[in-house]
Design a protein around this motif. Structure first.
Motif, PDB file in Angstrom:
ATOM      1  N   ASN A   1       0.835  -1.206   0.000  1.00 17.10           N
ATOM      2  CA  ASN A   1       0.000   0.000   0.000  1.00 17.10           C
ATOM      3  C   ASN A   1       0.864   1.249   0.000  1.00 17.10           C
ATOM      4  O   ASN A   1       1.905   1.295   0.633  1.00 17.10           O
ATOM      5  N   GLY A   2       0.394   2.259  -0.690  1.00 23.38           N
ATOM      6  CA  GLY A   2       1.018   3.569  -0.608  1.00 23.38           C
ATOM      7  C   GLY A   2       2.312   3.744  -1.371  1.00 23.38           C
ATOM      8  O   GLY A   2       3.031   4.697  -1.100  1.00 23.38           O
ATOM      9  N   CYS A   3       2.619   2.874  -2.295  1.00 29.10           N
ATOM     10  CA  CYS A   3       3.842   3.026  -3.072  1.00 29.10           C
ATOM     11  C   CYS A   3       3.494   3.075  -4.553  1.00 29.10           C
ATOM     12  O   CYS A   3       2.978   2.110  -5.109  1.00 29.10           O
ATOM     13  N   ASP A   4       3.791   4.206  -5.174  1.00 27.96           N
ATOM     14  CA  ASP A   4       3.511   4.360  -6.597  1.00 27.96           C
ATOM     15  C   ASP A   4       4.546   3.674  -7.476  1.00 27.96           C
ATOM     16  O   ASP A   4       4.275   3.384  -8.637  1.00 27.96           O
ATOM     17  N   LEU A   5       5.743   3.415  -6.939  1.00 24.44           N
ATOM     18  CA  LEU A   5       6.822   2.865  -7.754  1.00 24.44           C
ATOM     19  C   LEU A   5       6.848   1.347  -7.835  1.00 24.44           C
ATOM     20  O   LEU A   5       7.260   0.795  -8.851  1.00 24.44           O
ATOM     21  N   CYS A   6       6.460   0.647  -6.777  1.00 28.01           N
ATOM     22  CA  CYS A   6       6.540  -0.818  -6.789  1.00 28.01           C
ATOM     23  C   CYS A   6       5.756  -1.451  -7.944  1.00 28.01           C
ATOM     24  O   CYS A   6       6.283  -2.351  -8.600  1.00 28.01           O
TER      25      CYS A   6
ATOM     26  N   LEU B   1      17.408  -4.780  -9.995  1.00 35.87           N
ATOM     27  CA  LEU B   1      18.333  -4.245  -9.001  1.00 35.87           C
ATOM     28  C   LEU B   1      17.848  -2.902  -8.467  1.00 35.87           C
ATOM     29  O   LEU B   1      17.930  -2.637  -7.261  1.00 35.87           O
ATOM     30  N   ILE B   2      17.315  -2.069  -9.339  1.00 40.32           N
ATOM     31  CA  ILE B   2      16.793  -0.768  -8.894  1.00 40.32           C
ATOM     32  C   ILE B   2      15.610  -0.969  -7.960  1.00 40.32           C
ATOM     33  O   ILE B   2      15.475  -0.283  -6.954  1.00 40.32           O
ATOM     34  N   TRP B   3      14.747  -1.944  -8.276  1.00 44.31           N
ATOM     35  CA  TRP B   3      13.597  -2.214  -7.415  1.00 44.31           C
ATOM     36  C   TRP B   3      14.063  -2.724  -6.052  1.00 44.31           C
ATOM     37  O   TRP B   3      13.536  -2.326  -5.018  1.00 44.31           O
ATOM     38  N   ALA B   4      15.076  -3.573  -6.026  1.00 39.56           N
ATOM     39  CA  ALA B   4      15.613  -4.059  -4.753  1.00 39.56           C
ATOM     40  C   ALA B   4      16.184  -2.903  -3.943  1.00 39.56           C
ATOM     41  O   ALA B   4      15.982  -2.829  -2.726  1.00 39.56           O
ATOM     42  N   GLN B   5      16.860  -1.982  -4.599  1.00 45.07           N
ATOM     43  CA  GLN B   5      17.403  -0.820  -3.893  1.00 45.07           C
ATOM     44  C   GLN B   5      16.272   0.047  -3.342  1.00 45.07           C
ATOM     45  O   GLN B   5      16.354   0.545  -2.215  1.00 45.07           O
ATOM     46  N   HIS B   6      15.224   0.210  -4.120  1.00 37.25           N
ATOM     47  CA  HIS B   6      14.050   0.975  -3.691  1.00 37.25           C
ATOM     48  C   HIS B   6      13.470   0.369  -2.409  1.00 37.25           C
ATOM     49  O   HIS B   6      13.198   1.073  -1.439  1.00 37.25           O
ATOM     50  N   ARG B   7      13.297  -0.931  -2.383  1.00 35.79           N
ATOM     51  CA  ARG B   7      12.724  -1.602  -1.212  1.00 35.79           C
ATOM     52  C   ARG B   7      13.698  -1.614  -0.036  1.00 35.79           C
ATOM     53  O   ARG B   7      13.283  -1.508   1.119  1.00 35.79           O
ATOM     54  N   ALA B   8      14.987  -1.717  -0.297  1.00 31.58           N
ATOM     55  CA  ALA B   8      15.985  -1.745   0.777  1.00 31.58           C
ATOM     56  C   ALA B   8      16.015  -0.440   1.557  1.00 31.58           C
ATOM     57  O   ALA B   8      16.342  -0.432   2.752  1.00 31.58           O
TER      58      ALA B   8
ATOM     59  N   ASP C   1      13.688   1.107   2.808  1.00 34.21           N
ATOM     60  CA  ASP C   1      12.780   1.014   3.961  1.00 34.21           C
ATOM     61  C   ASP C   1      13.501   0.572   5.230  1.00 34.21           C
ATOM     62  O   ASP C   1      13.015   0.813   6.335  1.00 34.21           O
ATOM     63  N   LEU C   2      14.628  -0.078   5.085  1.00 29.33           N
ATOM     64  CA  LEU C   2      15.366  -0.575   6.242  1.00 29.33           C
ATOM     65  C   LEU C   2      16.038   0.536   7.039  1.00 29.33           C
ATOM     66  O   LEU C   2      16.339   0.350   8.213  1.00 29.33           O
ATOM     67  N   PHE C   3      16.263   1.687   6.404  1.00 27.61           N
ATOM     68  CA  PHE C   3      17.023   2.731   7.097  1.00 27.61           C
ATOM     69  C   PHE C   3      16.519   4.151   6.877  1.00 27.61           C
ATOM     70  O   PHE C   3      17.088   5.085   7.429  1.00 27.61           O
ATOM     71  N   MET C   4      15.449   4.331   6.090  1.00 33.98           N
ATOM     72  CA  MET C   4      14.909   5.665   5.845  1.00 33.98           C
ATOM     73  C   MET C   4      13.421   5.708   6.189  1.00 33.98           C
ATOM     74  O   MET C   4      12.725   4.702   6.052  1.00 33.98           O
ATOM     75  N   PRO C   5      12.911   6.886   6.601  1.00 37.04           N
ATOM     76  CA  PRO C   5      11.467   7.012   6.823  1.00 37.04           C
ATOM     77  C   PRO C   5      10.727   6.770   5.500  1.00 37.04           C
ATOM     78  O   PRO C   5      11.244   7.113   4.431  1.00 37.04           O
ATOM     79  N   PRO C   6       9.539   6.193   5.551  1.00 36.58           N
ATOM     80  CA  PRO C   6       8.791   5.912   4.314  1.00 36.58           C
ATOM     81  C   PRO C   6       8.602   7.130   3.411  1.00 36.58           C
ATOM     82  O   PRO C   6       8.618   6.993   2.188  1.00 36.58           O
ATOM     83  N   SER C   7       8.442   8.303   3.988  1.00 37.13           N
ATOM     84  CA  SER C   7       8.228   9.492   3.164  1.00 37.13           C
ATOM     85  C   SER C   7       9.411   9.791   2.247  1.00 37.13           C
ATOM     86  O   SER C   7       9.244  10.421   1.201  1.00 37.13           O
ATOM     87  N   ILE C   8      10.584   9.324   2.597  1.00 39.12           N
ATOM     88  CA  ILE C   8      11.769   9.500   1.764  1.00 39.12           C
ATOM     89  C   ILE C   8      12.117   8.224   1.033  1.00 39.12           C
ATOM     90  O   ILE C   8      12.487   8.234  -0.139  1.00 39.12           O
ATOM     91  N   ALA C   9      11.981   7.108   1.712  1.00 37.09           N
ATOM     92  CA  ALA C   9      12.400   5.815   1.150  1.00 37.09           C
ATOM     93  C   ALA C   9      11.690   5.494  -0.157  1.00 37.09           C
ATOM     94  O   ALA C   9      12.272   4.883  -1.040  1.00 37.09           O
ATOM     95  N   ARG C  10      10.470   5.914  -0.294  1.00 39.19           N
ATOM     96  CA  ARG C  10       9.687   5.543  -1.466  1.00 39.19           C
ATOM     97  C   ARG C  10       9.691   6.575  -2.580  1.00 39.19           C
ATOM     98  O   ARG C  10       8.929   6.483  -3.531  1.00 39.19           O
ATOM     99  N   LEU C  11      10.582   7.544  -2.494  1.00 39.30           N
ATOM    100  CA  LEU C  11      10.670   8.567  -3.534  1.00 39.30           C
ATOM    101  C   LEU C  11      11.373   8.068  -4.791  1.00 39.30           C
ATOM    102  O   LEU C  11      11.104   8.552  -5.889  1.00 39.30           O
ATOM    103  N   ILE C  12      12.311   7.123  -4.645  1.00 39.93           N
ATOM    104  CA  ILE C  12      13.033   6.615  -5.820  1.00 39.93           C
ATOM    105  C   ILE C  12      12.967   5.106  -5.858  1.00 39.93           C
ATOM    106  O   ILE C  12      12.723   4.460  -4.883  1.00 39.93           O
TER     107      ILE C  12
END
Length: 103
Positions: free
Chosen positions: A66-71, A83-90, A92-103
């Motif tokens: 939910n809430g991710c336009d990129l996935c 690989l880019i998608w894996a980096q996008h999801r990774a 989430d392990l260290f950034m707030p969702p508001s930033i993590a899901r920007l790229i």
């Protein structure tokens, strides 16, 4: 990073595997030092996400439901975006969702 780091929400506590990996730990500390710098910490985020996707593929979180336009976009792409998608999801392990899901 375009947003004020004090206004983006809490950063998650990185999982234990990241502290057990010397490269993850080094990159996390580097990210922490750059967090509030005027020039931001975008490069540090990318380096850490790239390392996790390459060195710890089994620890990359699953697709955002939910809430991710990129996935959904990355899920439709073939091998070139894996690989880019894996980096996008990774992120989430260290950034707030508001930033993590920007790229």
């Amino acid at each position: 990073m375009a947003e004020d780091p004090r206004k983006v929400g809490e950063r998650p506590v990185p999982p234990p595997f990241m502290w057990g990996c010397p490269e993850c730990a080094r990159l996390l500390l580097r990210l922490g030092r750059q967090w509030a710098a005027a020039e931001g910490c975008f490069w540090e985020q990318l380096q850490l996400a790239r390392h996790i996707a390459a060195a710890h593929p089994d620890d990359v979180p699953p697709q955002h439901i939910n809430g991710c336009d990129l996935c959904p976009y990355y899920a439709r792409c073939k091998d070139e975006a894996a690989l880019i998608w894996a980096q996008h999801r990774a992120r989430d392990l260290f950034m707030p969702p508001s930033i993590a899901r920007l790229i």
